[in-house]
Design an enzyme around this catalytic site. Structure first.
Site, short mmCIF file in Angstrom:
data_model
loop_
_atom_site.label_atom_id
_atom_site.label_comp_id
_atom_site.label_asym_id
_atom_site.label_seq_id
_atom_site.Cartn_x
_atom_site.Cartn_y
_atom_site.Cartn_z
N CYS A 294 0.84 -1.21 0.00
CA CYS A 294 0.00 0.00 0.00
C CYS A 294 0.87 1.25 0.00
O CYS A 294 1.75 1.39 0.84
CB CYS A 294 -0.91 -0.01 1.23
SG CYS A 294 -1.71 1.58 1.53
N CYS B 63 0.41 3.32 3.48
CA CYS B 63 0.79 2.79 4.79
C CYS B 63 2.11 3.42 5.26
O CYS B 63 2.96 3.78 4.45
CB CYS B 63 0.95 1.27 4.72
SG CYS B 63 -0.59 0.36 5.01
N HIS C 100 -4.21 0.30 7.99
CA HIS C 100 -4.71 0.04 6.64
C HIS C 100 -6.13 -0.51 6.67
O HIS C 100 -6.88 -0.37 5.70
CB HIS C 100 -3.76 -0.97 5.96
CG HIS C 100 -4.07 -1.23 4.53
ND1 HIS C 100 -3.69 -0.37 3.52
CD2 HIS C 100 -4.74 -2.24 3.92
CE1 HIS C 100 -4.11 -0.86 2.36
NE2 HIS C 100 -4.75 -1.99 2.58
N ASN D 66 -13.28 10.23 -0.97
CA ASN D 66 -13.90 9.35 -1.94
C ASN D 66 -13.69 7.95 -1.40
O ASN D 66 -12.55 7.51 -1.31
CB ASN D 66 -13.17 9.55 -3.27
CG ASN D 66 -14.02 9.19 -4.44
OD1 ASN D 66 -15.23 9.15 -4.33
ND2 ASN D 66 -13.38 8.91 -5.55
N SER E 224 -9.00 4.62 -5.35
CA SER E 224 -7.88 3.81 -5.83
C SER E 224 -7.27 2.93 -4.75
O SER E 224 -6.53 2.01 -5.05
CB SER E 224 -6.82 4.74 -6.42
OG SER E 224 -6.33 5.61 -5.42
N HIS F 5 -6.93 2.12 1.89
CA HIS F 5 -6.35 2.76 3.07
C HIS F 5 -7.16 4.03 3.38
O HIS F 5 -7.40 4.83 2.48
CB HIS F 5 -4.88 3.09 2.83
CG HIS F 5 -4.15 3.43 4.09
ND1 HIS F 5 -3.19 2.62 4.64
CD2 HIS F 5 -4.27 4.49 4.93
CE1 HIS F 5 -2.76 3.17 5.76
NE2 HIS F 5 -3.40 4.32 5.95
N HIS G 241 -8.34 7.42 3.64
CA HIS G 241 -7.72 8.68 3.26
C HIS G 241 -8.71 9.60 2.58
O HIS G 241 -9.77 9.17 2.12
CB HIS G 241 -6.54 8.43 2.31
CG HIS G 241 -6.97 7.97 0.94
ND1 HIS G 241 -7.36 6.68 0.67
CD2 HIS G 241 -7.11 8.64 -0.24
CE1 HIS G 241 -7.70 6.56 -0.60
NE2 HIS G 241 -7.56 7.75 -1.18
N GLN H 54 -8.78 13.75 0.44
CA GLN H 54 -7.94 14.67 -0.32
C GLN H 54 -8.36 16.10 -0.06
O GLN H 54 -9.48 16.36 0.39
CB GLN H 54 -8.07 14.39 -1.81
CG GLN H 54 -7.57 13.03 -2.24
CD GLN H 54 -7.38 12.98 -3.75
OE1 GLN H 54 -6.77 13.86 -4.34
NE2 GLN H 54 -7.90 11.94 -4.38
N GLU I 3 -23.61 27.52 -5.06
CA GLU I 3 -23.98 27.70 -3.65
C GLU I 3 -23.61 29.09 -3.15
O GLU I 3 -24.26 29.64 -2.27
CB GLU I 3 -23.29 26.62 -2.79
CG GLU I 3 -23.85 25.22 -3.04
CD GLU I 3 -23.53 24.25 -1.92
OE1 GLU I 3 -22.88 24.66 -0.92
OE2 GLU I 3 -23.91 23.08 -2.04
N HIS J 162 -21.50 17.45 2.58
CA HIS J 162 -22.42 16.59 1.82
C HIS J 162 -21.90 15.16 1.81
O HIS J 162 -20.69 14.95 1.65
CB HIS J 162 -22.51 17.05 0.36
CG HIS J 162 -23.12 18.40 0.16
ND1 HIS J 162 -24.47 18.62 0.17
CD2 HIS J 162 -22.56 19.61 -0.08
CE1 HIS J 162 -24.73 19.89 -0.06
NE2 HIS J 162 -23.57 20.52 -0.21
N LYS K 72 -27.22 2.79 -7.46
CA LYS K 72 -28.04 3.67 -8.29
C LYS K 72 -27.16 4.31 -9.36
O LYS K 72 -26.10 4.85 -9.05
CB LYS K 72 -28.67 4.77 -7.44
CG LYS K 72 -29.48 5.76 -8.26
CD LYS K 72 -30.12 6.81 -7.39
CE LYS K 72 -30.78 7.91 -8.20
NZ LYS K 72 -31.92 7.45 -9.02
N GLU L 181 -31.91 10.92 -16.10
CA GLU L 181 -31.08 11.72 -15.18
C GLU L 181 -29.89 12.36 -15.87
O GLU L 181 -29.51 13.49 -15.57
CB GLU L 181 -30.62 10.83 -14.04
CG GLU L 181 -31.84 10.27 -13.36
CD GLU L 181 -31.52 9.25 -12.33
OE1 GLU L 181 -30.99 8.19 -12.72
OE2 GLU L 181 -31.81 9.49 -11.17
P1 H2U Z 1 -8.19 8.54 -4.36
O1 H2U Z 1 -8.14 7.07 -4.17
O2 H2U Z 1 -9.24 9.20 -3.53
O3 H2U Z 1 -8.20 8.92 -5.81
O4 H2U Z 1 -6.82 9.15 -3.74
C1 H2U Z 1 -5.57 8.64 -3.91
C2 H2U Z 1 -4.67 9.74 -4.38
O5 H2U Z 1 -3.33 9.42 -4.02
C3 H2U Z 1 -4.70 9.89 -5.90
O6 H2U Z 1 -5.15 11.19 -6.21
C4 H2U Z 1 -2.46 9.85 -5.03
C5 H2U Z 1 -3.23 9.69 -6.32
O7 H2U Z 1 -2.84 10.66 -7.27
N1 H2U Z 1 -1.22 9.07 -4.98
C6 H2U Z 1 -0.04 9.68 -4.59
O8 H2U Z 1 -0.02 10.88 -4.35
N2 H2U Z 1 1.10 8.94 -4.49
C7 H2U Z 1 1.17 7.61 -4.77
O9 H2U Z 1 2.21 7.00 -4.61
C8 H2U Z 1 -0.01 6.90 -5.32
C9 H2U Z 1 -1.29 7.67 -5.32
ZN ZN Z 2 -2.24 1.04 3.77
#
Ligand code: H2U
Ligand code: ZN
Length: 343
Positions: free
Chosen positions: A50, A53, A113, A153, A161, A164, A166, A168, A182, A295, A308, A314
């Site tokens: 990961c 991690c 993780h 997300n 993706s 773990h 997280h 943003q 808004e 939200h 959905k 839609e």
């Molecule tokens: P999401 O799974 O919410 O997309 O967030 C993961 C983010 O982590 C993704 O935007 C970043 C990706 O660009 N990332 C890094 O900054 N470094 C990494 O080594 C892999 C992923």
């Molecule tokens: Zn992890």
């Protein structure tokens, strides 16, 4: 008069000015309501592959420190870059573009993780809230930044993706589309009434409250689009997260834990969603009317596996839902605040 449980009708989202078509009579269709636990394998506490991690190498070759609570770093594949020069393009008002400048941060909620927000200890969620505040302040200190979007997300179904825990933060020199809408609506409301739109909505909203504490309410908005869409609204009309007192930050962690626990308990699954805060623009003068809120847009409809899709009508005409916001609120109200994995 509208019979809200029988008549097809549309509801106004006063924050955006957009409408949602509600078709409550369709709720009478045969309803299976089954709970299929999507059997995700239990994740390890630490995954050597990961990139989030502690102590692991990221895709760009950097190594995460051995962090032991939460941890933020600049996205290695940031959608916005800090040094993009000002640029504007306009061909007869038909092909219009402008450059966007900013940065993107990744926030690891926990070194573990295998956890998600609802499974984390309250004091650890509080640390995430504090980190959001610190990040917000640091990003705002750059006078070029006009808006700071904090979001999460969650879940493969949302295209996340990495499991773990997280979120943003994207910060940029412009207002994104949803914020522009808004911004205009909240400012106009404030100008007319001298109170924030959400302050007045909270005063009206008793039916669809899911849970609350001293400083926050979690509710299904009257105009919800997604089946189990919710909002967290601060009781005090605060504009941005850095204005919250220590006690309010503690209460924010509390309401986050309680709402996301209810979500997980709904289908006995790690409930996917896109969630994020909406708050006043920064470095751009007075923002009267803005009221901090968050939200939650979850895609699940009937079970852990039935999603959905916003397609057909839609995609081409406007959002539509079958189950009413009241029906969804009632279901969320009836759920336990003890996580199903902990009973
Ligand atoms: P999401 O799974 O919410 O997309 O967030 C993961 C983010 O982590 C993704 O935007 C970043 C990706 O660009 N990332 C890094 O900054 N470094 C990494 O080594 C892999 C992923
Ligand atoms: Zn992890």
């Amino acid at each position: 008069m509208i019979n809200f449980t029988e008549d097809p009708h549309k509801r106004l989202n006063p924050l955006t000015g957009e409408w949602v078509l509600v078709s409550p009579h369709r709720m009478k269709r045969p309803w299976q309501g089954k709970v299929e636990a999507a059997a995700g394998p239990d994740r390890p506490r630490y995954d050597p592959t990961c990139y989030l991690c502690p102590g692991n190498k990221r895709a760009d070759g950097e190594t995460n420190p051995a962090y032991d609570s939460c941890y933020a770093f600049t996205n290695d594949f940031a959608a916005l870059l800090p040094a993009t020069p000002d640029g504007y393009f306009n061909e007869n008002d038909l092909m219009v573009a402008r450059t966007q400048r900013g940065t993107s941060r990744v926030i690891c909620f926990s070194p573990r993780h295998d956890l998600t927000l609802p499974e984390m200890a309250l004091e650890d969620i509080e640390k995430v809230v504090h980190l959001w505040v610190e990040e917000f302040k640091a990003l705002k200190a750059n006078k070029d930044i006009k808006y700071i979007q904090i979001f999460e997300n969650k879940g493969e179904i949302m295209g996340c993706s990495n499991p773990h825990p997280h979120g943003q933060i994207w910060a940029l020199n412009d207002l994104p589309v949803e914020i522009e809408k808004e911004d205009a609506r909240q400012k106009a409301y404030y100008e007319k009434h001298g109170r924030t739109l959400l302050q007045d909505y909270l005063a009206l909203e008793n039916h669809r409250r899911v849970c609350e504490n001293e400083h926050f309410v979690a509710l299904v908005p009257f105009w919800a689009v997604w089946p189990y869409e919710t909002m967290i609204v601060s009781k005090r009309p605060v504009q941005t997260i850095d204005e919250f007192s220590k006690e309010e930050r503690h209460n924010l962690a509390d309401i986050l834990k309680r709402l996301t626990t209810r979500y997980d308990n709904l289908f006995k699954t790690s409930f996917p969603y896109s969630a994020g805060m909406h708050q006043a623009p920064v470095n751009d003068g007075p923002q009267d009317g803005w009221h901090w809120h968050m939200h939650f847009y979850p895609p699940l409809l009937r079970s852990a596996t039935v999603k959905k899709f916003m397609v057909g009508y839609e995609m081409l005409a406007g959002p539509q839902r079958d189950v009413t916001a009241e029906w969804a609120a009632e279901r969320l109200q009836g759920l336990s605040e003890i996580h199903y994995k902990h009973v």
